[in-house]
Scaffold this active site. Structure first.
Site, PDB file in Angstrom:
ATOM      1  N   ASP A 106      -1.151   0.761  -5.159  1.00  0.00           N
ATOM      2  CA  ASP A 106      -0.505   1.777  -4.337  1.00  0.00           C
ATOM      3  C   ASP A 106       0.286   2.822  -5.162  1.00  0.00           C
ATOM      4  O   ASP A 106       0.821   2.379  -6.078  1.00  0.00           O
ATOM      5  CB  ASP A 106       0.442   0.985  -3.423  1.00  0.00           C
ATOM      6  CG  ASP A 106      -0.223   0.019  -2.599  1.00  0.00           C
ATOM      7  OD1 ASP A 106      -1.439   0.122  -2.133  1.00  0.00           O
ATOM      8  OD2 ASP A 106       0.386  -0.936  -1.887  1.00  0.00           O
TER       9      ASP A 106
HETATM   10  N1  URA Z   1      -1.295  -5.418  -2.871  1.00  0.00           N
HETATM   11  C1  URA Z   1      -0.417  -4.466  -2.514  1.00  0.00           C
HETATM   12  O1  URA Z   1      -0.029  -4.600  -1.323  1.00  0.00           O
HETATM   13  N2  URA Z   1      -0.358  -3.204  -3.172  1.00  0.00           N
HETATM   14  C2  URA Z   1      -1.000  -3.067  -4.328  1.00  0.00           C
HETATM   15  O2  URA Z   1      -0.850  -1.917  -4.959  1.00  0.00           O
HETATM   16  C3  URA Z   1      -1.795  -3.908  -4.761  1.00  0.00           C
HETATM   17  C4  URA Z   1      -1.831  -5.195  -4.097  1.00  0.00           C
END
Ligand code: URA
Length: 245
Positions: A106
């Site tokens: 993310d």
């Molecule tokens: N899980 C999440 O919530 N975000 C990420 O970036 C990777 C795994």
């Protein structure tokens, strides 16, 4: 000369993962010998057919490269962002080959991200059947109790179904917060954030620390390095059978 499916050729050429390549084909962005191809499963002869994506010729790369990036927060894991935010490409100014991310982190997640021009490597690491483990450190609001940890270990019901059993432990407790280490092998959208949120412990910061047995080592935030051959082989050999490569 052997035939190869168009989406596989695009993946091997490092354009995108197989799944995204299929989407590019369906979206009418791929041409073979000047003709638009939208049919799934269309086959080409790499040495013979001229394939273009958005007008640019596709070449199979001579050398495959594998990068490990310590992604900072505030970067999108795509090659371009329609909203004009900074992307991981901004962190790879000296990489001459076109590479794509292996999976995603993310915008606000930091840590270990692999990039490559090897579509087969991406496929091997992101396909759910390969069960490669990804380890995260999450700073959460509140302190999860034993029952919360047990739930993470047995599976949590999310909007898109129950999660597979995870490994979970508390690394440190602070006043009103805790640092949790969570290891999962699925790759659903915002999965770690959603799992912890579902338990009433929203994530304040999230970092991926490992994929398989590969960790960040001393790599500083925003820096990248090339993987060694044995590291690539280790990742490919690391699977559900517990082999560590
Ligand atoms: N899980 C999440 O919530 N975000 C990420 O970036 C990777 C795994």
């Amino acid at each position: 000369m052997s035939e190869i499916r168009l989406h596989k050729l695009l993946a091997e050429a490092g354009i995108a993962s197989r799944r995204t390549s299929e989407k590019l084909i369906a979206a009418g962005k791929v041409y073979v010998n000047g003709q638009k191809v939208t049919k799934m499963g269309f086959k080409v002869i790499p040495e013979h057919d001229v394939v273009t994506v958005e007008g640019k010729p596709v070449k199979l790369p001579a050398t495959k490269i594998y990068l490990l990036l310590n992604k900072p927060r505030g970067f999108v894991t795509t090659l371009k962002d329609p909203q004009g935010r900074r992307t991981i490409v901004d962190l790879l100014p000296d990489v001459p080959e076109r590479v794509h991310p292996v999976g995603r982190l993310d915008y606000d997640t930091e840590g270990l991200l692999l990039l490559t021009n090897d579509g087969q490597f991406t496929y091997a690491l992101t396909h759910p059947k390969h069960l490669i483990e990804k380890t995260y450190l999450a700073l959460v609001k509140g302190v999860p109790d034993h029952a919360d940890l047990q739930q993470l270990r047995s599976g949590i019901m999310l909007a898109d179904g129950i999660t597979a059993p995870a490994k979970a432990r508390i690394v440190r407790k602070f006043k009103g917060m805790a640092l949790i280490e969570l290891t999962i092998h699925e790759g659903r959208n915002r999965q770690v954030r959603r799992m912890l949120e579902a338990l009433g412990h929203p994530v304040l910061r999230l970092k991926r620390t490992k994929i398989g047995n590969l960790g960040l080592g001393k790599l500083r935030v925003g820096q990248y390095r090339y993987l060694e051959r044995k590291e690539v082989e280790g990742l490919l050999g690391y699977g559900s059978n517990g082999a560590t490569g």
